[in-house]
Design a protein around this motif. Structure first.
Motif, mmCIF file in Angstrom:
data_model
loop_
_atom_site.group_PDB
_atom_site.id
_atom_site.type_symbol
_atom_site.label_atom_id
_atom_site.label_comp_id
_atom_site.label_asym_id
_atom_site.label_seq_id
_atom_site.Cartn_x
_atom_site.Cartn_y
_atom_site.Cartn_z
ATOM 1 N N THR A 1 0.840 -1.189 0.000
ATOM 2 C CA THR A 1 0.000 0.000 0.000
ATOM 3 C C THR A 1 0.878 1.243 0.000
ATOM 4 O O THR A 1 1.806 1.361 0.807
ATOM 5 C CB THR A 1 -0.929 0.026 1.230
ATOM 6 N N THR A 2 0.591 2.176 -0.890
ATOM 7 C CA THR A 2 1.349 3.417 -1.020
ATOM 8 C C THR A 2 0.435 4.607 -0.791
ATOM 9 O O THR A 2 -0.679 4.648 -1.310
ATOM 10 C CB THR A 2 1.980 3.521 -2.426
ATOM 11 N N SER A 3 0.912 5.583 -0.014
ATOM 12 C CA SER A 3 0.129 6.778 0.284
ATOM 13 C C SER A 3 0.713 7.987 -0.426
ATOM 14 O O SER A 3 1.939 8.082 -0.610
ATOM 15 C CB SER A 3 0.084 7.043 1.793
ATOM 16 N N ASN A 4 -0.137 8.933 -0.805
ATOM 17 C CA ASN A 4 0.333 10.131 -1.493
ATOM 18 C C ASN A 4 -0.746 11.204 -1.418
ATOM 19 O O ASN A 4 -1.820 10.979 -0.853
ATOM 20 C CB ASN A 4 0.694 9.823 -2.946
ATOM 21 N N LYS A 5 -0.444 12.373 -1.997
ATOM 22 C CA LYS A 5 -1.408 13.476 -2.014
ATOM 23 C C LYS A 5 -1.395 14.132 -3.384
ATOM 24 O O LYS A 5 -0.428 14.034 -4.142
ATOM 25 C CB LYS A 5 -1.046 14.528 -0.957
ATOM 26 N N CYS A 6 -2.495 14.829 -3.705
ATOM 27 C CA CYS A 6 -2.536 15.664 -4.902
ATOM 28 C C CYS A 6 -3.460 16.840 -4.631
ATOM 29 O O CYS A 6 -4.226 16.841 -3.660
ATOM 30 C CB CYS A 6 -2.994 14.865 -6.132
#
Length: 395
Positions: free
Chosen positions: A328-333
């Motif tokens: 699982t990878t977390s990020n923002k935009c």
């Protein structure tokens, strides 16, 4: 008469699919289900939550907070009717996708799952949001649904004169003819019925001052909620509580053909003035773009955000995570001037495992984020509390 039933198929994280009133293939095979005797009990708190959810939705319409429907002058507050609840429970226990054809309005909600005992009041109340979301397909001026859309569930929820409500549910199954062996059936019945042929669900107004201005005898105007509430303004009646004594059975009252009418937890109480309410921001479109290079594929999920006036919303921060295989990878935009947020996913292997995307948080400065208005995919508002994820498959 607007008709239609909503059927919700749920796999672990609630994937909703809405059908018309006609029987689904599952029911054509099974014809008659059986209910599990040890489930399907509403507590007094559950009943109260169902009443609150209905009145919240009614108030949001009456105050003009939907973004698509006019305000109302005569929307009554609903109270619990135990006789309707018993009738609803009896029909729910038949575990069939058909209406009871009684002398009252009726909404049906079906949820299938691979697991037994998944149901709780939040899941049941989510059915109300599915019904209420149909407001986007209802044209008040012509009193009809958009072409090929269902809106009779919504018009029953906001039927102004429907003052009494009773709901019941049953756990059904297990069934051997489907991938979803367990099912919950929720039935809510209303009296008086809301969907009379040729009649609009309530009296509309374009003037804020007219909201809840046409309340009948034994009701008082409450402009803050948008509803005509039971009792007097100095001493509201305790009958608004679901713990009050059941009211008389509706059997002897005039007949109206019932319709199939299908939230996450109830939304906040309506504010006093719809003009002062912040716009609701939501995901209006989801576009998937997939590139493949050197045996690896790179999907991009493009989210388009709008507000309830249809305007593009920039500067919205979205925190998300995606899962591929066991990682699982977390990020923002952040949405750009066109209201677009690009969720770019790194190079993935060439096998066909799906990618699952979940929105963890959405921050929209100066606006409310209403996930229940998100674009509907297979009958489910994506990234809402009842459909939290979006799955990307390799073509």
């Amino acid at each position: 008469m607007r008709t239609g039933a909503a059927i919700l198929l749920i796999t672990f994280r609630l994937v909703e699919v809405v059908f018309s009133r006609e029987k689904s293939l599952r029911y054509e095979k099974r014809e008659l289900g059986r209910h599990l005797a040890d489930g399907g009990v509403l507590t007094e708190a559950d009943k109260q939550e169902l009443v609150i959810a209905h009145n919240t939705h009614r108030g949001n319409t009456a105050l003009g907070n939907t973004g698509s429907q006019p305000m109302a002058t005569d929307m009554l507050e609903m109270v619990w009717d135990e006789s309707l609840a018993i009738s609803s429970k009896e029909h729910a226990e038949k575990c069939v996708s058909e209406h009871s054809d009684g002398e009252y309005g009726e909404n049906l909600f079906f949820a299938g799952s691979t697991k037994d005992k998944w149901d709780n009041i939040a899941k049941l109340v989510s059915g109300l949001q599915v019904w209420f979301n149909e407001q986007m397909y209802y044209n008040f001026d012509v009193n009809d649904c958009d072409e090929d859309k269902v809106c009779g569930h919504y018009t029953q929820v906001v039927g102004a004169s429907s003052a009494r409500i009773g709901c019941g549910y049953a756990e059904c199954g297990p069934f051997v003819d489907t991938s979803y062996p367990f099912e919950v059936t929720l039935v809510c019945q209303y009296f008086p019925p809301g969907n009379y042929n040729g009649e609009k669900p309530y009296t509309s107004t374009l003037n804020n001052a007219d909201v809840a201005s046409e309340c009948p005898v034994d009701y008082y105007s409450d402009p803050a909620s948008g509803l005509c509430k039971v009792g007097s303004i100095t001493a509201p009646s305790p009958t608004a509580s679901v713990t009050s004594s059941p009211v008389a059975s509706p059997v002897a009252s005039p007949v109206a053909s019932p319709v199939a009418s299908p939230v996450a937890s109830p939304v906040a109480s309506p504010v006093a003035s719809p003009v002062a309410s912040p716009l609701s921001t939501y995901v209006s479109e989801v576009d998937v773009k997939i590139r493949e290079r050197n045996g690896r594929w790179k999907p991009t999920l493009e989210l388009s955000l709008k507000d309830t006036n249809g305007g593009k919303v920039k500067g919205v921060d979205i925190s998300y995570e995606y899962t591929y295989g066991n990682k699982t990878t977390s990020n923002k935009c952040k949405t750009n001037n066109n209201g677009l947020c690009m969720i770019k996913i790194k190079n993935l292997a060439s096998n066909v495992n799906p990618v699952t995307v979940v929105l963890n948080s959405v921050t929209a400065p100066g606006a409310n984020y209403n996930s229940e208005l998100n674009v509907v995919h297979n009958g489910c508002p994506l990234f809402s509390s009842s459909c939290e994820e979006y799955e990307i498959l390799k073509p």
